[in-house]
Design an enzyme around this catalytic site. Structure first.
Site, mmCIF file in Angstrom:
data_model
loop_
_atom_site.group_PDB
_atom_site.id
_atom_site.type_symbol
_atom_site.label_atom_id
_atom_site.label_comp_id
_atom_site.label_asym_id
_atom_site.label_seq_id
_atom_site.Cartn_x
_atom_site.Cartn_y
_atom_site.Cartn_z
ATOM 1 C CG HIS A 270 95.862 35.443 62.852
ATOM 2 N ND1 HIS A 270 95.780 36.792 63.350
ATOM 3 C CD2 HIS A 270 96.803 34.643 63.387
ATOM 4 C CE1 HIS A 270 96.882 36.647 63.940
ATOM 5 N NE2 HIS A 270 97.487 35.662 64.373
ATOM 6 C CD GLU B 265 106.804 37.537 59.669
ATOM 7 O OE1 GLU B 265 107.474 38.371 60.234
ATOM 8 O OE2 GLU B 265 106.234 36.571 60.524
HETATM 9 C C1 LIG Z 1 104.321 39.448 61.458
HETATM 10 C C2 LIG Z 1 103.977 38.087 62.470
HETATM 11 N N1 LIG Z 1 104.643 37.175 62.203
HETATM 12 C C3 LIG Z 1 104.338 36.000 63.026
HETATM 13 C C4 LIG Z 1 103.236 35.849 63.549
HETATM 14 C C5 LIG Z 1 102.809 34.653 64.413
HETATM 15 N N2 LIG Z 1 103.198 34.884 65.900
HETATM 16 C C6 LIG Z 1 101.866 35.221 66.788
HETATM 17 S S1 LIG Z 1 102.419 35.232 68.198
HETATM 18 C C7 LIG Z 1 103.963 34.856 67.881
HETATM 19 C C8 LIG Z 1 105.132 35.045 68.916
HETATM 20 C C9 LIG Z 1 105.426 36.504 69.360
HETATM 21 O O1 LIG Z 1 106.210 36.495 70.567
HETATM 22 P P1 LIG Z 1 106.345 37.469 71.498
HETATM 23 O O2 LIG Z 1 106.564 38.890 70.724
HETATM 24 O O3 LIG Z 1 107.358 37.211 72.331
HETATM 25 O O4 LIG Z 1 104.915 37.853 72.462
HETATM 26 P P2 LIG Z 1 104.167 36.617 73.308
HETATM 27 O O5 LIG Z 1 103.359 36.032 72.343
HETATM 28 O O6 LIG Z 1 105.172 36.108 73.989
HETATM 29 O O7 LIG Z 1 103.370 37.619 74.105
HETATM 30 C C10 LIG Z 1 104.095 34.691 66.604
HETATM 31 C C11 LIG Z 1 105.669 34.179 65.913
HETATM 32 C C12 LIG Z 1 102.551 37.013 63.681
HETATM 33 N N3 LIG Z 1 101.188 37.081 64.406
HETATM 34 N N4 LIG Z 1 102.812 38.067 63.119
#
Ligand SMILES: Cc1ncc(C[n+]2csc(CCOP(=O)(O)OP(=O)(O)O)c2C)c(N)n1
Lengths: 329, 331
Positions: free
Chosen positions: B136, B67
């Site tokens: 959220h 972000e």
């Molecule tokens: C700071 C932030 N930005 C965006 C999100 C939205 N978001 C939730 S899960 C996710 C993907 C995360 O991917 P990863 O770290 O690979 O973990 P996974 O969900 O694949 O286990 C995103 C972008 C968030 N929760 N927090």
């Protein structure tokens, strides 16, 4: 470290299987219950990633800490959170681990060392450092695990936390569960380096790239890193390769995942493979494992029933736990 | 598409339409954020679907989960004439980019003595009701309204969302554009293509003479429902949809309350130092002698958004509380 070269013995591998099976069966049931409409919640399935926390947690006790993320039910169950506490929380009941106030993304169970579950990508790592710092300050042998996804290694907090952990030689292990996706984004589209483990070099700590779905390799890598942390030799970054069987969130049509890639991952279901391995190595019989699986099924039945029979929190809970004592805003 | 009074749309498709039209009209407009390109399905809920296919993946880009880097890149590009529309998925994730938003986007014009400025739009969604819990669904708009240099826009319906988003993109200052996630699929008046709605202009959603209900985003619908109910008793409530909360449309607000002499402010953010406090204060400062009753303020409970359904439902101010607040001003 001789543990690194040896393989887990029969009781250990069986215990890894028990935990992985609990995660798998629990997840199958969660999805079925959400599908039926009986419970409504955002749910991030960890199916396919069971081995990572199962093979890590057998090196840990209740005294060790974990910080995990919204996709963390596997990490929690492996660390000893009971299905009852989990199900009741997911059902928003007062008997849940957080009185129903936190929900699936914020399960907390200090008695089991489950200290923080965050919904914010990247936030598990800086807080894990603080838990590790506390153990270091007090001369305790506790180790802290920070679980996170591959996408989280692109946020500033990851880099700040690794640098600090290395500088202060904190007893922490950073376990990146690389499931190849961050929401809808493929690994290659969001991450500038081929292996996240290589990022450890920038912070002067060991970086291990392992097959997180292989219980031998995962057990060995986690064991080595945890032993290193316990000995006061500082942090390790482990990149555990895995694959997410379902979309990012329950109900997501996962059109961005290749069908073949997904099918081939499911064909190599790590829990099924481990079951086969136990039998091949003569460590368990089919009948004994079937018995274990039935026992888990019954435990989940009971947990679901317990959750549904439990009351919702009283509306007064909106005022409680905001501060140590209720205050009038 | 022509006006057609019966035409309906949704907030989600209006946002998509506005971005599409802005990208088509101005080659300097770019869109970036997590998962926004079609290779990532055009957004987690499809708000940017089709845009990268139509306008090119160099202009509509998916980003890593970063972000600070997203807002930083938007700021930098805007300093030299690009018109970025950055998406921060959920409002709660602005916390990770607060330095960029508050210390930089908001202040560079002033601190440079007007030599530079930051014409960016930051889109985000939020809102309780979907069981997403404490991290959220927050309404954090008061933080931004409190910050000089930022404009804050928060539409309740598709037509306003479209016209206001275009205005934000045109605007020479940083604009936060807050979308209500639970309202995304609610049908509402379709936008008129190309038609801007000015920033800083409230809308009278329902005229009335006895009390003014001042609100924005989802609570506008609750206010309208209560107004309809009270109308059966002969109480005619005027409902104002603020649409922009920084700058506030004092003229419309004060004109209305000067007529009705009673006001209730409703928002989903907590009352404590919320936008409602600012509005109530302005009304009292300007209309102290005309008021028949103190301005009433309603907001969500002063706690993080709870997960458990009954708590989540009780958390947000509902029709009953609005009605009770109106009656307090009448008694
Ligand atoms: C700071 C932030 N930005 C965006 C999100 C939205 N978001 C939730 S899960 C996710 C993907 C995360 O991917 P990863 O770290 O690979 O973990 P996974 O969900 O694949 O286990 C995103 C972008 C968030 N929760 N927090």
């Amino acid at each position: 470290m001789n543990q690194a070269r040896s393989l887990p013995d029969a009781p250990v591998l069986l215990e890894i299987y028990r935990r992985a099976t609990l995660i798998k069966q629990n997840d199958d049931r969660f999805r079925a219950v959400i599908q039926s409409g009986k419970l409504v919640m955002p749910y991030y399935s960890p199916r396919g990633q069971e081995i990572i926390p199962a093979a890590t947690s057998v090196h840990l006790s209740d005294d060790d800490y974990i910080c995990t993320i919204y996709r963390g039910v596997h990490d929690m169950l492996a660390k000893g959170v009971t299905p009852r506490a989990l199900w009741a929380e997911l059902a928003g009941r007062v008997t849940g681990s957080c009185k129903g106030k936190g929900g699936p993304m914020h399960i907390t169970d200090p008695a089991r060392g489950v200290m923080v579950t965050t919904g914010i990508v990247g936030s598990s790592m800086p807080i894990a450092n603080g838990l590790a710092l506390a153990a270091q300050l007090r001369g305790e042998k506790r180790v802290t695990i920070a679980y996170f996804g591959d996408g989280a290694s692109n946020i500033g907090a990851f880099h700040e936390a690794l640098n600090l952990a290395s500088l202060w030689k904190l007893p922490v292990v950073f376990i990146c569960q690389n499931n190849r996706f961050a929401e809808h984004t493929r690994y290659e589209s969001g991450t500038s380096i081929g292996r996240i483990a290589d990022r450890a070099a920038a912070y002067s700590m060991p970086g291990e790239h392992v097959d997180g779905n292989d219980p031998d390799a995962m057990w060995s890598a986690a064991g080595q890193a945890i032993a290193r942390a316990r000995a006061g030799d500082g942090p390790t970054l482990i990149e555990a390769m895995t694959f997410r069987f379902h979309g990012h969130i329950f109900g997501d049509a996962d059109g961005y995942m290749s069908k073949e890639e997904k099918a081939s991952a499911i064909a190599r279901d790590p829990v099924v493979l481990l079951r086969r391995r136990l039998i091949e190595r003569g460590m368990a019989t089919d009948a004994a494992l079937a018995e274990l699986e039935r026992g888990i099924e019954l435990e989940i039945d009971a947990a679901l029933q317990f959750a549904l029979d439990s009351p919702y929190p009283d509306l007064a809970e909106l005022r409680r736990d905001v501060y140590a004592t209720e205050i009038q805003p | 598409m022509t006006t057609g009074t019966a035409a309906t749309s949704t907030l989600l498709s209006a946002v998509n339409q506005a971005l599409d039209d802005a990208l088509a009209a101005n080659p300097d407009v770019v869109v970036f954020g997590e998962d926004v390109a079609d290779s990532e399905e055009g957004g987690v809920l499809g708000a940017t679907k089709g845009l990268s296919s139509r306008h090119g993946s160099h202009r509509v880009r998916s980003t890593p989960i970063s972000e600070q880097a997203i807002i930083g890149a938007a700021i930098g590009a805007s300093l030299v004439g690009i018109r970025p529309v950055a998406e921060i998925m959920l409002m709660n994730f602005t916390t990770v980019a607060m330095d960029m938003i508050v210390n930089h986007a908001a202040k560079l014009r002033f601190m440079s003595g007007g030599k530079t400025h930051v014409p960016i739009t930051i889109r985000m969604m939020t809102g309780a009701g979907l069981g997403t819990g404490g991290q959220h669904a927050d309404f954090l708009e008061a933080w931004f309204v409190h910050t000089a240099g930022l404009k804050v826009v928060i539409p309740s319906n598709p037509s306003d969302a479209y016209g206001l988003l275009l205005s934000c993109i045109d605007d020479e200052d940083p604009c936060l554009f807050i979308e209500n996630m639970p309202l995304y699929w609610t049908p509402g008046p379709a936008p008129v293509r190309g038609q801007r709605i000015p920033i800083g202009k409230a809308r009278i959603a329902r005229p009335g003479k006895d009390v003014t209900l001042i609100s924005y985003s989802r609570q506008v619908f609750d206010a309208l429902a209560v107004a309809d109910k009270l109308s059966k008793e002969g109480i005619e409530a005027e409902v104002i949809d603020l649409r922009t909360i920084s700058p506030l449309d004092d003229a419309t607000l004060l004109e209305s309350v000067a007529r009705t002499r009673r006001a209730v402010v409703i928002h989903e953010a907590t009352r404590q130092c919320g936008v409602g406090a600012e509005i109530a204060s302005r009304i009292h400062e300007n209309l102290h002698r005309e008021l028949r009753a103190p301005v009433q303020r309603l907001g969500s409970a002063f706690c993080p958004v709870p997960f458990s359904k009954p708590l989540e439902t009780a958390f947000v101010p509902g029709a009953q509380q609005i009605e009770a607040a109106v009656r307090r001003t009448l008694s």
